[in-house]
Design a protein around this motif. Structure first.
Motif, PDB file in Angstrom:
ATOM      1  N   PRO B 163      28.108  45.316   3.449  1.00 18.44           N
ATOM      2  CA  PRO B 163      27.160  44.249   3.767  1.00 18.44           C
ATOM      3  C   PRO B 163      26.766  43.429   2.545  1.00 18.44           C
ATOM      4  N   ALA B 164      26.772  44.044   1.379  1.00 22.12           N
ATOM      5  CA  ALA B 164      26.299  43.322   0.203  1.00 22.12           C
ATOM      6  C   ALA B 164      27.389  42.440  -0.396  1.00 22.12           C
ATOM      7  N   MET B 165      28.583  42.482   0.147  1.00 24.54           N
ATOM      8  CA  MET B 165      29.682  41.727  -0.447  1.00 24.54           C
ATOM      9  C   MET B 165      29.899  40.386   0.254  1.00 24.54           C
ATOM     10  N   PRO B 166      29.695  39.305  -0.459  1.00 32.65           N
ATOM     11  CA  PRO B 166      29.963  37.997   0.127  1.00 32.65           C
ATOM     12  C   PRO B 166      31.436  37.858   0.486  1.00 32.65           C
ATOM     13  N   VAL B 167      31.701  37.339   1.656  1.00 30.63           N
ATOM     14  CA  VAL B 167      33.074  37.181   2.121  1.00 30.63           C
ATOM     15  C   VAL B 167      33.245  35.799   2.759  1.00 30.63           C
ATOM     16  N   VAL B 168      34.366  35.184   2.493  1.00 30.70           N
ATOM     17  CA  VAL B 168      34.736  33.957   3.191  1.00 30.70           C
ATOM     18  C   VAL B 168      36.120  34.174   3.773  1.00 30.70           C
ATOM     19  N   VAL B 169      36.290  33.806   5.013  1.00 28.25           N
ATOM     20  CA  VAL B 169      37.593  33.962   5.647  1.00 28.25           C
ATOM     21  C   VAL B 169      38.271  32.599   5.719  1.00 28.25           C
ATOM     22  N   ALA B 170      39.473  32.529   5.211  1.00 27.70           N
ATOM     23  CA  ALA B 170      40.219  31.281   5.270  1.00 27.70           C
ATOM     24  C   ALA B 170      41.386  31.458   6.219  1.00 27.70           C
ATOM     25  N   ASP B 171      41.590  30.460   7.053  1.00 33.75           N
ATOM     26  CA  ASP B 171      42.811  30.429   7.820  1.00 33.75           C
ATOM     27  C   ASP B 171      42.946  31.632   8.744  1.00 33.75           C
ATOM     28  N   GLY B 172      41.830  32.117   9.250  1.00 32.96           N
ATOM     29  CA  GLY B 172      41.926  33.341  10.024  1.00 32.96           C
ATOM     30  C   GLY B 172      41.095  33.345  11.293  1.00 32.96           C
ATOM     31  N   ASP B 173      40.713  34.512  11.656  1.00 34.19           N
ATOM     32  CA  ASP B 173      39.924  34.738  12.853  1.00 34.19           C
ATOM     33  C   ASP B 173      38.567  34.040  12.734  1.00 34.19           C
ATOM     34  N   THR B 174      38.039  33.605  13.842  1.00 35.89           N
ATOM     35  CA  THR B 174      36.702  33.019  13.794  1.00 35.89           C
ATOM     36  C   THR B 174      35.710  33.876  14.572  1.00 35.89           C
ATOM     37  N   GLY B 175      36.174  35.014  15.037  1.00 38.38           N
ATOM     38  CA  GLY B 175      35.330  35.876  15.843  1.00 38.38           C
ATOM     39  C   GLY B 175      34.519  36.850  15.005  1.00 38.38           C
ATOM     40  N   HIS B 176      33.900  36.352  13.961  1.00 41.42           N
ATOM     41  CA  HIS B 176      33.088  37.202  13.099  1.00 41.42           C
ATOM     42  C   HIS B 176      31.999  36.320  12.534  1.00 41.42           C
ATOM     43  N   ASP B 177      31.097  36.891  11.779  1.00 38.49           N
ATOM     44  CA  ASP B 177      29.969  36.095  11.317  1.00 38.49           C
ATOM     45  C   ASP B 177      30.073  35.697   9.844  1.00 38.49           C
ATOM     46  N   HIS B 178      31.246  35.834   9.255  1.00 38.09           N
ATOM     47  CA  HIS B 178      31.410  35.357   7.886  1.00 38.09           C
ATOM     48  C   HIS B 178      31.704  33.860   7.909  1.00 38.09           C
ATOM     49  N   PRO B 179      31.267  33.166   6.869  1.00 38.76           N
ATOM     50  CA  PRO B 179      31.638  31.759   6.782  1.00 38.76           C
ATOM     51  C   PRO B 179      33.157  31.643   6.724  1.00 38.76           C
ATOM     52  N   HIS B 180      33.680  30.575   7.287  1.00 36.48           N
ATOM     53  CA  HIS B 180      35.125  30.434   7.200  1.00 36.48           C
ATOM     54  C   HIS B 180      35.546  28.993   6.991  1.00 36.48           C
ATOM     55  N   VAL B 181      36.737  28.886   6.453  1.00 39.33           N
ATOM     56  CA  VAL B 181      37.329  27.586   6.159  1.00 39.33           C
ATOM     57  C   VAL B 181      38.683  27.538   6.845  1.00 39.33           C
ATOM     58  N   ASP B 182      38.916  26.496   7.576  1.00 39.65           N
ATOM     59  CA  ASP B 182      40.192  26.379   8.280  1.00 39.65           C
ATOM     60  C   ASP B 182      40.664  24.947   8.312  1.00 39.65           C
TER      61      ASP B 182
END
Lengths: 360, 360
Positions: B163-182
């Motif tokens: 939980p304490a680790m910032p995560v960004v998802v690129a080019d991937g799933d959007t079914g989660h609550d991390h910020p993402h870039v696509d």
DNA sequence: GGTCGGTATGTTTACGTCAACATATTGAAG
DNA sequence: CTTCAATATGTTGACGTAAACATACCGACC
């Protein structure tokens, strides 16, 4: 009355305070695990490092406590004590370029297998400052060794590397005393040029990569030597910048010269652009002009005219880089200092014997 | 007599000893600098961290002592105290693939600008174990945040991220609550298919990427929707694996069907293989069949038939990833949580109106 | 049955840095 | 001249880990 009071306080605080926020992270430490398992933190350390002198029952207790708390060893603390980081640095130019990307991937794979992570620093400009900055960041003792994928030449003759930092140079200069890994560019070039001469071409033109690239320079040198050794005339060198666009531009020129029957492009992308230009000019490949590339990119076999090229095994390069680095890191001195990887000529359809009537 | 003695000793030693060699590295520390400059180590710390409350004369003394000793701050010790590493993690699949390489390069560039290094972990297999291993290595508190270039789908619905680790998802799933870039794949696909339909094709075939790729899936979905919305028939989906080879294979099939007048390949490499197959089968591009790709690789414009494709700006994606990650790391919560990058249709010569007589 | 060699575990300490607190010095206001 | 605040510097302690050293225990051998 209260408005006065407000102003009075607050001034001492942001004086010496760092702009950072506090850690405030609550990862469990060895001490937490130790408390839960009812042992000392040193025993936890032993379990974490997989030492043998721990009673199996104790080990189980510790492991389940770790599991329960979600314990992870703290790399920073460990590194502070051991001086090792479990990380390799890779300094490389443009990763958009095929070769560099493949090399990086291969290094990363090999590193992962040795349980190292890879700290990557991309360098955009080929200036001393840019490279120095990349090195400085990695040199902050946060990696155990550095692979310099040099590929491009720098204005400075030599980088100042800290003596205690293991370094391996890939694809770069050989005028230094660090171990290095390279493709045998000369061998690759030689096999292409020989192949074309063997097909009966009077000589072979060369579409070289940029002057500041080590690989490009070596390929060009070997091309020239092979021609000279074979007694073939050496046509003027044509330069590109690795891109298909530059190959196309050069191709427009070359297509106008009827004496050009064979061209060796220093990479596949330029070969593609070149073929396009030849095609536009109505000169067929390999009927009128034979074309060969270098790299064997994945699509080389699937071009309208499958490309004769030189295949390079990047996996092997990555493995060698990591192996040489680990040799240094772990203090082995009996290993080799230079590893060359032999590229292999792949003959496809873009090269053939010249038409009887042509210029020869 | 002496032979007995030899056997007796030596057993206590390699019992508890670690296999590692000692640190033995002699970097100067703040204490060394402090001694040389005649100040306390805390003052050295202040200078190193560029604090303002240091007398300029003192600062000079310290700086020159640092220079003289070649002092570099110890990242591990600093990280241990501050909880920050100055490093971002990137977890990505095959970097040999064009898109992933470009994304990595862009992230690295953006990270470097923010003075972060990039800790890269390549994942080869798309298994949960492989990804978990990559994450574990990075999660060992040695990075401040992680960009997951997901691209490929995993068998597991969700990775357990600390939980304490910032995560960004690129080019991937959007079914989660991390910020993402696509990239807005739907937009890109839509523009290609519309373009082809607008040219008068009755329908557009799709050569899709592998089923386990998020990008491939989205491109295929948008292709289907665009056809449906336009009232065009939806031909069976053809699958490739991104490679030119798979495009070639699929092309051999498609070339046999006279009703195929337009094909949208999910990437440029497959489009190349496809065009080669069509060419072999005697079907001209774009005379008999229009072909469009996706990615706009550097050589797309220089193929024998310059390829109509969708251009993606990876630089922007990299910048966004790092920006979103820094937002989290530095505790900003007012930033956006999703950033979409619009790809742009680039029309070249590989697409045209169908011949009057064809199948429509 | 005591010495000895070996094994399992605990205790202490140092790694290099930075935050918090403490102290000295200076200058200005009353 | 005193009081107070601001500035410059020093001192102490803590971060989490692993090495070095210390201790407790167990079995074997003479």
């Amino acid at each position: 009355m209260s408005s006065r009071r407000k102003v009075v306080r607050m001034a001492t605080d942001n004086r010496t305070r760092s702009p950072r926020s506090r850690p405030a992270r609550q990862w469990p430490s060895m001490a937490d695990v130790a408390t839960m398992a009812g042992v000392s933190s040193q025993t936890v350390s032993r379990v974490a490092n997989n030492r043998q002198n721990v009673d199996s029952a104790t080990r189980e207790k510790v492991l389940s406590a770790m599991q329960a708390l979600g314990y992870r060893p703290n790399t920073a603390a460990r590194a502070l004590v051991t001086g090792r980081f479990g990380a390799l640095g890779v300094v490389s130019f443009d990763v958009g370029a095929h070769g560099n990307a493949r090399t990086l991937a291969a290094i990363a794979d090999a590193a992962r297998e040795a349980d190292f992570s890879v700290n990557f620093m991309g360098v955009r400009a080929q200036t001393e400052a840019a490279v120095r900055h990349a090195f400085q960041h990695l040199m902050l003792q946060s990696v155990d060794g550095i692979v310099l994928v040099e590929s491009q030449m720098l204005d400075t003759p030599s980088l100042r590397l800290p003596p205690a930092m293991p370094v391996v140079v890939a694809d770069g200069d050989t005028g230094h005393d660090h171990p290095h890994v390279d493709f045998d560019q000369a061998h690759g070039s030689h096999s292409v040029v020989s192949h074309l001469l063997g097909l009966g071409h009077r000589t072979v033109w060369h579409l070289a990569g940029p002057v500041d690239s080590f690989a490009a320079r070596r390929r060009a040198e070997a091309w020239r030597r092979t021609l000279t050794d074979a007694g073939a005339p050496v046509p003027p060198l044509v330069y590109g910048d690795w891109s298909a666009r530059s190959g196309y531009r050069a191709g427009l020129d070359l297509a106008r010269r009827p004496e050009v029957t064979a061209v060796f492009a220093a990479n596949d992308q330029m070969a593609m652009g070149l073929m396009r230009a030849l095609h536009e000019a109505g000169r067929s490949v390999p009927g009128d002009v034979s074309v060969a590339g270098f790299d064997d990119v994945a699509e080389a076999a699937y071009l309208p005219t499958p490309l004769t090229t030189v295949h390079q095994d990047f996996e092997v390069v990555g493995k060698h880089c990591v192996a040489l680095l680990l040799d240094q890191i772990e203090g082995r001195t009996d290993g080799p200092l230079r590893r060359a990887v032999e590229p292999v000529l792949v003959i496809r359809s873009s090269t053939a014997s010249p038409r009887p009537g042509t210029s020869a």
